[in-house]
Design a protein around this motif. Structure first.
Motif, short mmCIF file in Angstrom:
data_model
loop_
_atom_site.label_atom_id
_atom_site.label_comp_id
_atom_site.label_asym_id
_atom_site.label_seq_id
_atom_site.Cartn_x
_atom_site.Cartn_y
_atom_site.Cartn_z
N THR A 42 0.85 -1.19 0.00
CA THR A 42 0.00 0.00 0.00
C THR A 42 0.89 1.25 0.00
OG1 THR A 42 -0.10 0.00 2.43
CG2 THR A 42 -1.88 -1.14 1.25
N VAL A 83 -8.55 8.11 -3.99
CA VAL A 83 -8.17 6.72 -3.74
C VAL A 83 -8.96 5.86 -4.72
CG1 VAL A 83 -8.27 4.78 -2.13
CG2 VAL A 83 -7.63 7.04 -1.31
N LYS A 99 -10.09 1.98 -5.66
CA LYS A 99 -10.24 0.60 -5.19
C LYS A 99 -10.83 -0.24 -6.32
CE LYS A 99 -10.81 1.30 -0.19
NZ LYS A 99 -11.66 0.98 0.98
N GLU A 128 -5.81 -1.51 -4.12
CA GLU A 128 -6.16 -0.24 -3.49
C GLU A 128 -4.95 0.68 -3.56
OE1 GLU A 128 -7.72 1.65 0.78
OE2 GLU A 128 -7.70 -0.52 0.44
N SER A 129 -5.12 1.83 -4.15
CA SER A 129 -4.03 2.79 -4.27
C SER A 129 -3.94 3.64 -3.00
CB SER A 129 -4.26 3.71 -5.47
OG SER A 129 -5.31 4.64 -5.19
N GLY A 130 -2.81 4.30 -2.86
CA GLY A 130 -2.70 5.32 -1.82
C GLY A 130 -3.30 6.62 -2.34
N PRO A 131 -3.47 7.61 -1.49
CA PRO A 131 -4.01 8.90 -1.94
C PRO A 131 -3.12 9.53 -3.01
CG PRO A 131 -4.03 8.74 0.46
CD PRO A 131 -3.21 7.59 -0.04
#
Length: 268
Positions: free
Chosen positions: A20, A212, A214, A225-228
Motif C-alpha cells: 500500500t 483513492v 479501489k 487499493e491505491s494510496g491517496p
C-alpha cells in the motif's frame, strides 16, 4: 528508491495484495518499466495458482489410494511418485533459471534471493500432488480419462463464475455522488480489457483533491487499493488479476465519487 534485495519480498507482498501507499506506488513504477520483473511476478502468480487448485489436491488423494492398492505389487506406484517429484523439482529449477536469465542487470545476490523466495513457497509441500498431464496419464487407474474431463469442466465453471455480476455492486455502476467535479475518461463503461499489461485510468477533476482507487472482484473482495494521489492518470498492472468481471470506485474522504466496472480477458 526500492533496494534490490527487497524485491523478492515486495513481489510476495504485491501478489498477496499487501502493498500500500508509497511502497505500492514505487513498485508499480518499477513494474511498468521492467519487463523481467513482470515475468517474475507472473511466475509467482502462476505458482500460487498451482498450489491453490483443488483438482490437484483431489488427484493427490487418488494417487495415494492407488499407491496403497499397489503396495502388494512391489511398490511400482511409489517409484512412479518419487520420479514425479524429481521431475517437478527439475521443471521448477529450469523455469527459475530462465526468469533469472532475463535480469542480467541485477546482481547475482538478487537473483539468488528471487529464487529462494519462490522455492520457499513450495518448501515443505508434498510435491506428489503437482503432477504434469503426462504423469497423470501414466497412473494405472481406469477413471483417469473421467478425472481429466471433470478437471476441465471445473476450470470452465470457475472461469464462468468469475464473470457473474455481483448484484450489490451492479446497482452502483454509473454512480456519481459528487457530480460536476469528476469526469472519468477511461476505461469506457463496461470496457473489455484484452491481453493488456495495464489498465489505464484517466479522468478530469475540477478540484485538486486526494483520490483513492479501489478495485473489487465479482465477489466483493478488494484486489487493488491505491494510496491517496492527486494526478489525473493511474496505470494498474493486470498481471496479478485473474480473468473476470471487476468493479472499481474512486473515493475522496471515504465518499464515492465514481463507481464503474470492466471485464478482463486473456487470449488462449
Amino acid at each position: 528508491m526500492i533496494e534490490k534485495e527487497k524485491i523478492p519480498e515486495l513481489i510476495d507482498r504485491y501478489t498477496n495484495h499487501d502493498l500500500t501507499g508509497e511502497e505500492l506506488k514505487e513498485f508499480l513504477e518499477l513494474l511498468k518499466n521492467d519487463v523481467a520483473l513482470r515475468a517474475e511476478v507472473n511466475l509467482d502468480r502462476d505458482l500460487e495458482e498451482i498450489l491453490r487448485q483443488q483438482d490437484l489436491l483431489d488427484l493427490r488423494r487418488k494417487i495415494i489410494e492407488a499407491s496403497n492398492d499397489s503396495a502388494s505389487k512391489g511398490g511400482a506406484m511409489r517409484i512412479l511418485l518419487m520420479a514425479a517429484g524429481f521431475l517437478l523439482v527439475a521443471a521448477i529449477t529450469v523455469i527459475l533459471y530462465l526468469v533469472a536469465g532475463t535480469r542480467d542487470h541485477k546482481s547475482s545476490e538478487q537473483q539468488a534471493a528471487g529464487r529462494n523466495s519462490t522455492l520457499n513457497r513450495i518448501k515443505g509441500t508434498d510435491t506428489t500432488h503437482l503432477l504434469t498431464e503426462k504423469m497423470r496419464n501414466s497412473i494405472p487407474r481406469s477413471d483417469t480419462v473421467a478425472s481429466q474431463s471433470n478437471t476441465e469442466r471445473r476450470k470452465k465453471d470457475l472461469l464462468a463464475d468469475n464473470f457473474k455480476p455481483f448484484p450489490a455492486f451492479e446497482s452502483l455502476v454509473g454512480t456519481h455522488v459528487r457530480s460536476g467535479s469528476f469526469l472519468l475518461m477511461s476505461p469506457a463503461d463496461s470496457a473489455h480489457i484484452i491481453d493488456q499489461p495495464f489498465i489505464t485510468f484517466t479522468w478530469r477533476s475540477g478540484t485538486n483533491t486526494d483520490l483513492v482507487l479501489k478495485i473489487m472482484n465479482n465477489h466483493g473482495t478488494t484486489v487493488f487499493e491505491s494510496g491517496p494521489f492527486t494526478a489525473s492518470k493511474l496505470e494498474v498492472p493486470t498481471i496479478a488479476l485473474n480473468e473476470g468481471l471487476f468493479y472499481f470506485k474512486f473515493m475522496h474522504a471515504n465518499q464515492i465519487i465514481h463507481f464503474g466496472k470492466f471485464f478482463l480477458n486473456r487470449k488462449n
